[in-house]
Design a protein around this motif. Structure first.
Motif, PDB file in Angstrom:
ATOM      1  N   ALA A   1     -27.504  17.932 -16.295  1.00  0.00           N
ATOM      2  CA  ALA A   1     -27.887  19.239 -15.748  1.00  0.00           C
ATOM      3  C   ALA A   1     -27.359  20.376 -16.619  1.00  0.00           C
ATOM      4  N   ILE A   2     -26.124  20.248 -17.091  1.00  0.00           N
ATOM      5  CA  ILE A   2     -25.555  21.279 -17.968  1.00  0.00           C
ATOM      6  C   ILE A   2     -26.358  21.375 -19.259  1.00  0.00           C
ATOM      7  N   TYR A   3     -26.711  20.223 -19.795  1.00  0.00           N
ATOM      8  CA  TYR A   3     -27.504  20.197 -21.031  1.00  0.00           C
ATOM      9  C   TYR A   3     -28.866  20.862 -20.828  1.00  0.00           C
ATOM     10  N   ALA A   4     -29.515  20.597 -19.698  1.00  0.00           N
ATOM     11  CA  ALA A   4     -30.832  21.175 -19.418  1.00  0.00           C
ATOM     12  C   ALA A   4     -30.736  22.690 -19.224  1.00  0.00           C
ATOM     13  N   VAL A   5     -29.697  23.153 -18.533  1.00  0.00           N
ATOM     14  CA  VAL A   5     -29.517  24.597 -18.327  1.00  0.00           C
ATOM     15  C   VAL A   5     -29.292  25.304 -19.658  1.00  0.00           C
ATOM     16  N   MET A   6     -28.464  24.722 -20.506  1.00  0.00           N
ATOM     17  CA  MET A   6     -28.215  25.312 -21.820  1.00  0.00           C
ATOM     18  C   MET A   6     -29.496  25.352 -22.645  1.00  0.00           C
ATOM     19  N   GLY A   7     -30.298  24.285 -22.555  1.00  0.00           N
ATOM     20  CA  GLY A   7     -31.558  24.256 -23.296  1.00  0.00           C
ATOM     21  C   GLY A   7     -32.521  25.325 -22.822  1.00  0.00           C
ATOM     22  N   ALA A   8     -32.616  25.515 -21.503  1.00  0.00           N
ATOM     23  CA  ALA A   8     -33.512  26.543 -20.969  1.00  0.00           C
ATOM     24  C   ALA A   8     -33.073  27.935 -21.413  1.00  0.00           C
ATOM     25  N   ILE A   9     -31.766  28.192 -21.385  1.00  0.00           N
ATOM     26  CA  ILE A   9     -31.254  29.502 -21.812  1.00  0.00           C
ATOM     27  C   ILE A   9     -31.492  29.714 -23.309  1.00  0.00           C
ATOM     28  N   LEU A  10     -31.232  28.679 -24.095  1.00  0.00           N
ATOM     29  CA  LEU A  10     -31.381  28.793 -25.545  1.00  0.00           C
ATOM     30  C   LEU A  10     -32.817  29.124 -25.941  1.00  0.00           C
ATOM     31  N   PHE A  11     -33.786  28.396 -25.382  1.00  0.00           N
ATOM     32  CA  PHE A  11     -35.173  28.621 -25.796  1.00  0.00           C
ATOM     33  C   PHE A  11     -35.764  29.869 -25.156  1.00  0.00           C
ATOM     34  N   THR A  12     -35.178  30.359 -24.069  1.00  0.00           N
ATOM     35  CA  THR A  12     -35.565  31.668 -23.567  1.00  0.00           C
ATOM     36  C   THR A  12     -35.146  32.753 -24.552  1.00  0.00           C
ATOM     37  N   MET A  13     -33.957  32.606 -25.127  1.00  0.00           N
ATOM     38  CA  MET A  13     -33.513  33.547 -26.155  1.00  0.00           C
ATOM     39  C   MET A  13     -34.362  33.427 -27.411  1.00  0.00           C
ATOM     40  N   PHE A  14     -34.743  32.204 -27.774  1.00  0.00           N
ATOM     41  CA  PHE A  14     -35.613  32.020 -28.929  1.00  0.00           C
ATOM     42  C   PHE A  14     -36.987  32.655 -28.692  1.00  0.00           C
ATOM     43  N   LEU A  15     -37.464  32.607 -27.443  1.00  0.00           N
ATOM     44  CA  LEU A  15     -38.741  33.245 -27.130  1.00  0.00           C
ATOM     45  C   LEU A  15     -38.659  34.747 -27.355  1.00  0.00           C
ATOM     46  N   ALA A  16     -37.567  35.362 -26.910  1.00  0.00           N
ATOM     47  CA  ALA A  16     -37.378  36.796 -27.147  1.00  0.00           C
ATOM     48  C   ALA A  16     -37.247  37.089 -28.640  1.00  0.00           C
ATOM     49  N   PHE A  17     -36.542  36.237 -29.356  1.00  0.00           N
ATOM     50  CA  PHE A  17     -36.360  36.402 -30.807  1.00  0.00           C
ATOM     51  C   PHE A  17     -37.703  36.333 -31.533  1.00  0.00           C
TER      52      PHE A  17
ATOM     53  N   LEU B   1     -24.252  13.247 -24.851  1.00  0.00           N
ATOM     54  CA  LEU B   1     -25.095  12.690 -23.805  1.00  0.00           C
ATOM     55  C   LEU B   1     -25.672  11.343 -24.220  1.00  0.00           C
ATOM     56  N   SER B   2     -26.042  11.220 -25.480  1.00  0.00           N
ATOM     57  CA  SER B   2     -26.585   9.942 -25.956  1.00  0.00           C
ATOM     58  C   SER B   2     -25.519   8.850 -25.999  1.00  0.00           C
ATOM     59  N   ILE B   3     -24.250   9.239 -26.191  1.00  0.00           N
ATOM     60  CA  ILE B   3     -23.163   8.257 -26.200  1.00  0.00           C
ATOM     61  C   ILE B   3     -22.819   7.812 -24.778  1.00  0.00           C
ATOM     62  N   VAL B   4     -22.874   8.753 -23.844  1.00  0.00           N
ATOM     63  CA  VAL B   4     -22.482   8.455 -22.461  1.00  0.00           C
ATOM     64  C   VAL B   4     -23.558   7.671 -21.719  1.00  0.00           C
ATOM     65  N   LEU B   5     -24.837   7.922 -22.013  1.00  0.00           N
ATOM     66  CA  LEU B   5     -25.931   7.310 -21.262  1.00  0.00           C
ATOM     67  C   LEU B   5     -25.874   5.779 -21.198  1.00  0.00           C
ATOM     68  N   PRO B   6     -25.561   5.066 -22.297  1.00  0.00           N
ATOM     69  CA  PRO B   6     -25.504   3.604 -22.184  1.00  0.00           C
ATOM     70  C   PRO B   6     -24.472   3.091 -21.181  1.00  0.00           C
ATOM     71  N   PHE B   7     -23.442   3.885 -20.893  1.00  0.00           N
ATOM     72  CA  PHE B   7     -22.407   3.466 -19.955  1.00  0.00           C
ATOM     73  C   PHE B   7     -22.707   3.900 -18.513  1.00  0.00           C
ATOM     74  N   GLY B   8     -23.764   4.671 -18.350  1.00  0.00           N
ATOM     75  CA  GLY B   8     -24.121   5.128 -17.009  1.00  0.00           C
ATOM     76  C   GLY B   8     -24.624   6.558 -17.040  1.00  0.00           C
ATOM     77  N   TYR B   9     -25.561   6.861 -16.148  1.00  0.00           N
ATOM     78  CA  TYR B   9     -26.157   8.195 -16.098  1.00  0.00           C
ATOM     79  C   TYR B   9     -25.188   9.175 -15.437  1.00  0.00           C
ATOM     80  N   VAL B  10     -25.000  10.334 -16.076  1.00  0.00           N
ATOM     81  CA  VAL B  10     -24.119  11.372 -15.553  1.00  0.00           C
ATOM     82  C   VAL B  10     -24.970  12.594 -15.210  1.00  0.00           C
ATOM     83  N   PRO B  11     -25.317  12.773 -13.932  1.00  0.00           N
ATOM     84  CA  PRO B  11     -26.215  13.879 -13.560  1.00  0.00           C
ATOM     85  C   PRO B  11     -25.676  15.256 -13.928  1.00  0.00           C
ATOM     86  N   LEU B  12     -24.369  15.457 -13.770  1.00  0.00           N
ATOM     87  CA  LEU B  12     -23.792  16.770 -14.045  1.00  0.00           C
ATOM     88  C   LEU B  12     -23.937  17.134 -15.522  1.00  0.00           C
TER      89      LEU B  12
END
Length: 278
Positions: free
Chosen positions: A217-233, A203-214
């Protein structure tokens, strides 16, 4: 009359009678005193398993969990107050957005206090320095969260706060009630962390060439799922009947982890559902 006395057993060895006095179990005061085996500070690691008699004492476990969630609720209330101030007070919002240097200053404070509390056993266990460091850490993290929230629409911020509260409450109830041992799923969490890491690099490599919403969004969804699992852990680390447990002396470390999980869940949900200001 045998009440209040320790029974004495006679033992005969080679014709010689020997009186054996069994060791009496420690009282609650001795178990929670500073000189007890599990509170003396002599640990082999930060997540050392407790001695059997201390961890199975229900009073110690209840005190430990109550202390963690009392501090956590205080942290969340402070964070909510600062987020509300930056979201609803227009003069404060305009000033903060016009001076991003405050964000980077708070990030530096956050980074230093986080490393100190995570890596240094002494300050983390020594009262009152552990609470002072945790208060500074909470203030800096709350400021950073409020700064990011100020760039989003007020309604979307409130919606994400509500979703975060429901998610955290559901995960906490599930973690305490389920028989599934989430603390034994470290491999899954490691794989997800590595996936998040490489997605962040891409994402950091792609951003300088233009914003990619998709991709974002995938990165944000993965982050939310990951830290929800960390909360349970991290929640199940407070319990005694799982593969890994955490020492009652590490209430600051436990609170720190759960608080960060909740903040990161809110941040990623804000990226998913949040809308920018008009």
């Amino acid at each position: 009359m045998t009440r209040g006395k320790v029974s004495v057993t006679n033992k005969t060895i080679n014709g010689i009678e020997e009186r054996v006095v069994p060791t009496a179990p420690p009282s609650y005061e001795e178990a929670t005193a500073g000189g007890s085996p599990c509170h003396s500070g002599g640990y082999y690691s930060d997540h050392e398993m407790l001695t059997e008699w201390s961890w199975h004492d229900q009073n110690i476990r209840r005190i430990f969990i109550r202390k963690v969630y009392t501090i956590l609720m205080t942290q969340l209330l402070i964070t909510l107050a600062i987020v509300a101030l930056f979201t609803f007070c227009d003069p404060v919002k305009i000033y903060i957005q016009a001076n991003p240097g405050w964000y980077w200053a708070s990030y530096a404070v956050f980074f230093v206090t986080y490393l100190t509390l995570s890596c240094c056993t002494g300050p983390r266990r020594r009262f009152p320095w552990n609470l002072i460091l945790l208060a500074v850490f909470t203030a800096s993290m709350a400021f950073m969260t409020a700064f990011v929230s100020s760039f989003y629409n007020t309604k979307s911020v409130m919606i994400c706060l509500g979703i975060t509260a429901m998610v955290c409450l559901s995960v906490t109830i599930f973690s305490f009630q389920t028989k599934i041992d989430i603390t034994s799923c470290q491999g899954v969490l490691f794989v997800l962390c590595m996936t998040m890491f490489f997605c962040g690099i891409m994402l950091s490599i792609v951003l300088p060439f233009g914003y990619v919403p998709l991709l974002h969004a995938i990165y944000a969804v993965m982050g939310a799922i990951l830290f929800t699992m960390f909360l349970a852990f991290d929640t199940q680390l407070l319990m005694e009947n799982k593969r890994y447990t955490i020492s009652p002396e590490e209430y600051i470390f436990a609170t720190l982890n759960i608080y960060l999980d909740i903040i990161y869940i809110f941040s990623f949900l804000l990226q998913i559902f949040g809308t920018g200001q008009d």
